[in-house]
Structures are given as C-alpha cells and as structure tokens.
Design an enzyme around this catalytic site. Structure first.
Site, PDB file in Angstrom:
ATOM      1  CB  CYS A  42      -1.351  20.603  44.223  1.00 36.91           C
ATOM      2  SG  CYS A  42      -3.290  20.460  44.046  1.00 36.91           S
ATOM      3  CB  CYS A  47      -4.587  20.498  40.988  1.00 38.54           C
ATOM      4  SG  CYS A  47      -3.128  19.271  41.159  1.00 38.54           S
ATOM      5  CE  LYS A  50      -6.366  20.747  36.391  1.00 39.63           C
ATOM      6  NZ  LYS A  50      -5.551  19.465  36.184  1.00 39.63           N
ATOM      7  CE1 TYR A 182      -3.300  12.981  34.228  1.00 40.72           C
ATOM      8  CE2 TYR A 182      -1.315  12.357  33.335  1.00 40.72           C
ATOM      9  CZ  TYR A 182      -2.538  11.950  33.858  1.00 40.72           C
ATOM     10  OH  TYR A 182      -2.497  10.687  34.759  1.00 40.72           O
ATOM     11  CD  GLU A 186      -5.414  18.475  32.880  1.00 40.22           C
ATOM     12  OE1 GLU A 186      -4.603  19.425  33.468  1.00 40.22           O
ATOM     13  OE2 GLU A 186      -6.025  17.465  33.486  1.00 40.22           O
ATOM     14  CG  HIS A 439     -32.507   5.144  33.246  1.00 41.41           C
ATOM     15  ND1 HIS A 439     -31.842   4.852  32.434  1.00 41.41           N
ATOM     16  CD2 HIS A 439     -33.773   5.257  33.268  1.00 41.41           C
ATOM     17  CE1 HIS A 439     -32.675   5.249  31.327  1.00 41.41           C
ATOM     18  NE2 HIS A 439     -33.975   5.491  31.588  1.00 41.41           N
ATOM     19  CD  GLU A 444     -28.721   4.382  32.338  1.00 42.61           C
ATOM     20  OE1 GLU A 444     -29.466   3.165  32.629  1.00 42.61           O
ATOM     21  OE2 GLU A 444     -29.414   5.367  32.235  1.00 42.61           O
TER      22      GLU A 444
END
Ligand code: NDP
Length: 456
Positions: A42, A47, A50, A182, A186, A439, A444
């Site tokens: 990681c 991660c 990346k 993934y 990615e 909003h 939303e």
C-alpha cells in the site's frame, strides 16, 4: 515454555504493522520482520504512490476546464523525473512514520526475510531463530505475469508490472495494458492523463469483473470517451521484441508496436518459501494461506491476515483483520474481522465507488427495485464535457433496505465511503428519501431518486 516473544509478525505492510502495534500496546512482546521496505504494498508500491499519480494525471483536464471557466491556463510539459523524485521522498517519509510508530510501540524490527522453522519458531535470513508464542503471517501478495510472457521480462524487455511504474526512468510514449481489473483500469487512466498513448486489452466481455454490470458498461464508455483505446473480449496472443519496444499480437488479429507492456493480470499471495506447508498450514489452490474467521490457520499458533489469505485484497480490510487478530489474542476482546459491506473505489477518472450487492447479485437473492440516474454534472457540463455521472441504488423490495450503491463520478470514492455508513446501518430507501439534499451537489441525487427504473 518461555518464548523469546509473544508475537512474531512476518511482513511490515499495513496489516502486519497494525497487528504488531495493537498487540504491543496491549502489553505483548512483539517482533516484526520485513524483507523489503516498511509499509508494504500500500505505502511503497500501491495505493499511496498510485493515488499521488492519480492527482498528477488530473492536471491537463483541470487546465482545459480552467480555460472553459475563463482562465488563461496552459498545463505545459510533465516533468516525470521531478514528480518521481518528490513521490519517492514522500514514500520515504511515510516509511519512516511506519517505522517510528512501531518502535514507539516497543516492537523489535528485523530488516530481514523470515520463515517459519516450526510452529513456534521464526528463522531470519541470517539463520537467527526467534521463538514466539504466536506467529502472524502478513506477507501480502505480488503481481503475476502469465506464461509465456514473464520470460521476456527476465530478459530485460519493457514488460512491466504495477510495482515498476513508480521507478520508471522515463514514461513510455505508448503502453499496452493487459487486464481489466482495478490495476489495469487505474493505470490506464493515470498513464493516459500523463500523456501516454494507452491501449488496454481485457480478455473478458467487460472491464472490472465482479462489479455491477451497468456500472462496468458506463465506466468503460467513459474511459473510451476520455481517449483510452480499450478492447474488451481481446487477449494477448504473442509478444516479441521489436524496434522501439515490443510488438504485440492480440486475439482480434491486430498487431501493435508499443514502448512498454504492463501486465495488470492479477496478484498472487506471497505464501511460498515461508515454510508454512511444511508445518502443516493449508495452502489453497491460488496459493492463499487458509484461515478461519479468526484468521487462524489449522496450526493453532500460526495466524495469517491480509492479501496472503486472499479474502478481500484491500488495505483497510487487512488492517481490520490485523486489529481483530491482536484484539482477540492479546486484548482479551474476541473480534472477527467483518467482511460484509466493504466499500471500495476504483481510482479511474471518473472514479467508480461501490458498496454492497450488484444488481445481478441482488436479483438472484429476491425481489428488488433499482433506482438509477445518469446526468451531466454541473462542473463538467459548464466546461463543455459530455461525460455523465451514474448513481444507482439497489433496494431489497421486501425489507426496503438499500443493499447496493454504485457511483461513477469524480469524487465517487469519497461519496461511497459515506453511503457505506448508511448501508452498514441498514438504511432503507425511505431513510435515504427523508434525508434532505445538499444542493447543488452530485451526491444529492442519491436522496432524490423517486421512481424505480426497474423491478425484478
Ligand atoms: P484483478 O484480479 O482485479 O484483475 C485482473 C485482470 O487481469 C482481470 O481483468 C483478469 O481477467 C485479467 N487476467 C488475469 N489473468 C489473465 C491472463 N492470464 N491473461 C489475460 N488476462 C488475465 O487484479 P488486479 O491486479 O487489477 O488487482 C488485484 C487486487 O488488488 C484487486 O482485486 C483489488 O482487491 C486490489 N486493488 C485495489 C485497489 C483499490 O482499492 N482501488 C487498487 C488496486 C488493487 P478476468 O476478469 O477474466 O479474470
């Protein structure tokens, strides 16, 4: 019998470090061995670097949008060596933080490869043996290159895995990415954003097997529209060295010469050479260490967590498994890691955030309602982009619970984290409905979906 330590952790990735720290804080005498760099996949080659590359890759589009919003802005050239230098400095800093946290907690660190000599003994590469009441295997996984292509890499040709990207001397001008998971998706996004010409081959009918079908199709369309030359239902047949890189022949009969090929064809558990099978630990068909709900192997003193167990190969899951192990064995708090409703995000551009069941999985379990919308986000529409956001809720028609949520949008990773809390709490569609919208936002839409688009 007196052991040298109460716990020996093999592997200094996210899961192993968490387990070691929590056990030490609970009063255990803990040692940890790491053969490479502290922080594991990681932090060092996954991660973290990346995500920093994802940020770097977003600037050309941001500059284009800036012009649409009235700014005079040019992105200029990308200085890869300058970025890479900063990237590695940051990784070194984080590695230092991991190391310091362990030391502060009182964990003895061994910078060495370790293996299991017997159910209560770990042997370091230099032959030193350390006895332990418990051994935790947290050795992670590694990228896998299918045969016969690994040989080309061994011969020094530009056949890459994800680990290599962060160390490249120069970015290639063109790359062929194999795999639609993934990592393939990615890096296709990242490298395209950095100006590399990207072709992606996916052997299956669609990218991202296991994700919601509609989301897979929507994301694939967005990636193609952004300029990734994506070919699904296409595999690599042959690869041979060629002037300027590698000549790739694919099952659709095409040939391309690219400067590099990235194999994003999955990862395999790092379970070999650890002496585990010899001690009676069961190793599964994919090389995974087989454990029960408590992360315990069939040898009572040996536990395993994280990618080496091939349950859900995500950093936060490994961390939870490591924490649960330490709480159970050293904290007098029996805890099973919870693998239900784990959200994740694919950091493509746009991102895909997902939690819970896909429409297909939910339908197989019973009657459902599907609420979905696709629209142009305000920020993008103003900038003249045609890309569409996708939001989708899957509702169990009997219990009214929202059992799946899938979002494709810039920032979907952030949104899905919050949606995951609602799903984990068992929120119903009516709970979503009575939540007042924020909003104007994209998210939303999640609380304003009135009519099911499908029932089934
Ligand atoms: P995945 O298993 O997700 O994807 C592998 C891809 O390669 C699939 O498209 C697969 O096809 C294909 N493939 C496998 N073998 C071959 C082959 N022999 N020839 C051609 N294609 C092949 O693996 P990744 O490497 O992308 O990622 C590993 C794991 O790491 C992920 O599952 C995830 O858990 C984790 N991860 C998470 C990230 C995140 O949270 N953002 C980021 C990166 C990794 P098929 O589907 O047909 O098998």
């Amino acid at each position: 019998m007196a052991f040298d330590v109460d716990l020996f952790v093999i592997g200094g990735g996210s899961g192993g470090v968490r387990a070691a720290r929590i056990a030490a804080e609970a009063g255990a005498r803990v040692a940890l061995a790491e053969e490479s760099r502290m922080g594991g996949t990681c932090v060092i080659r996954g991660c973290v670097p990346k995500k920093l590359m994802v940020f770097a890759s977003a600037f050309p589009d941001a500059m284009e949008d800036a012009r649409a919003y009235g700014w005079g802005a040019e992105v200029g050239a990308f200085d890869w060596p300058a970025f890479r230098g900063k990237l590695h400095a940051e990784l070194a800093r984080l590695e230092g933080v991991y190391r310091a946290n362990l030391t502060r907690a009182g964990v003895a660190i061994h910078d060495a490869r370790a293996s299991v000599a017997d159910p209560h003994t770990v042997r370091l590469a230099d032959g030193t043996e350390i006895s332990a009441a418990h051994i935790l295997v947290a050795t992670g996984g590694r990228p896998f290159i299918p045969e016969p292509f690994a040989a080309l890499r061994d011969q020094g040709h530009p056949v890459l895995v994800s680990d290599d990207i962060f160390d490249l001397e120069a970015l290639p001008r063109s790359i062929l990415i194999l795999g639609g998971g993934y990592i393939g998706c990615e890096f296709a996004s990242i490298l395209h954003g950095l100006g590399v010409e990207v072709t992606q081959l996916v052997r299956g009918a669609q990218i991202l097997r296991g994700f919601d079908e509609e989301a897979r199709g929507h994301l694939a369309d967005s990636l193609i529209a952004r300029g990734i030359d994506l070919h699904c239902g296409t595999d690599l047949l042959a690869l041979e060295p060629s002037e300027g890189g590698l000549r790739a022949k694919s099952t659709d009969g095409r040939e391309r010469v690219v400067e590099a090929v990235l194999f994003a064809t999955g990862r395999v558990p790092n379970s070999d050479g650890l002496g585990l099978a010899e001690q009676g630990v069961t190793i599964g068909r994919r090389g995974e260490v087989v454990v029960d709900d408590w992360s315990q192997t069939g040898v009572p003193s040996i536990y395993a967590i994280g990618d080496v167990t091939d349950r859900i190969a995500l950093t936060p899951v490994a961390i939870r498994e490591g924490h649960a192990f330490a709480d159970t064995v050293f904290g007098a708090k029996p805890t099973r890691a919870d693998h239900d409703l784990v959200a994740s995000a694919v950091f493509t551009r746009p991102e895909l955030g997902s939690v819970g069941l896909t429409e297909e999985e939910a339908r197989a379990r019973g009657p459902i309602e599907v609420y979905a919308t696709s629209f142009r986000a305000m920020h993008q529409a103003f900038a003249g982009r045609s890309e569409r956001v996708m939001m989708k809720l899957i509702v169990d028609a009997d219990s009214r619970r929202v059992v799946g949520c899938h979002i494709i949008a810039d920032g979907a990773g952030e949104m899905i984290q919050l949606a995951a809390i609602a799903l984990k709490m068992g929120a119903t569609k009516e709970d979503f409905d009575r939540t007042v919208a924020v909003h104007p936002t994209m998210a939303e839409e999640l609380v304003t979906l009135r009519t099911p688009v499908r029932r089934g």
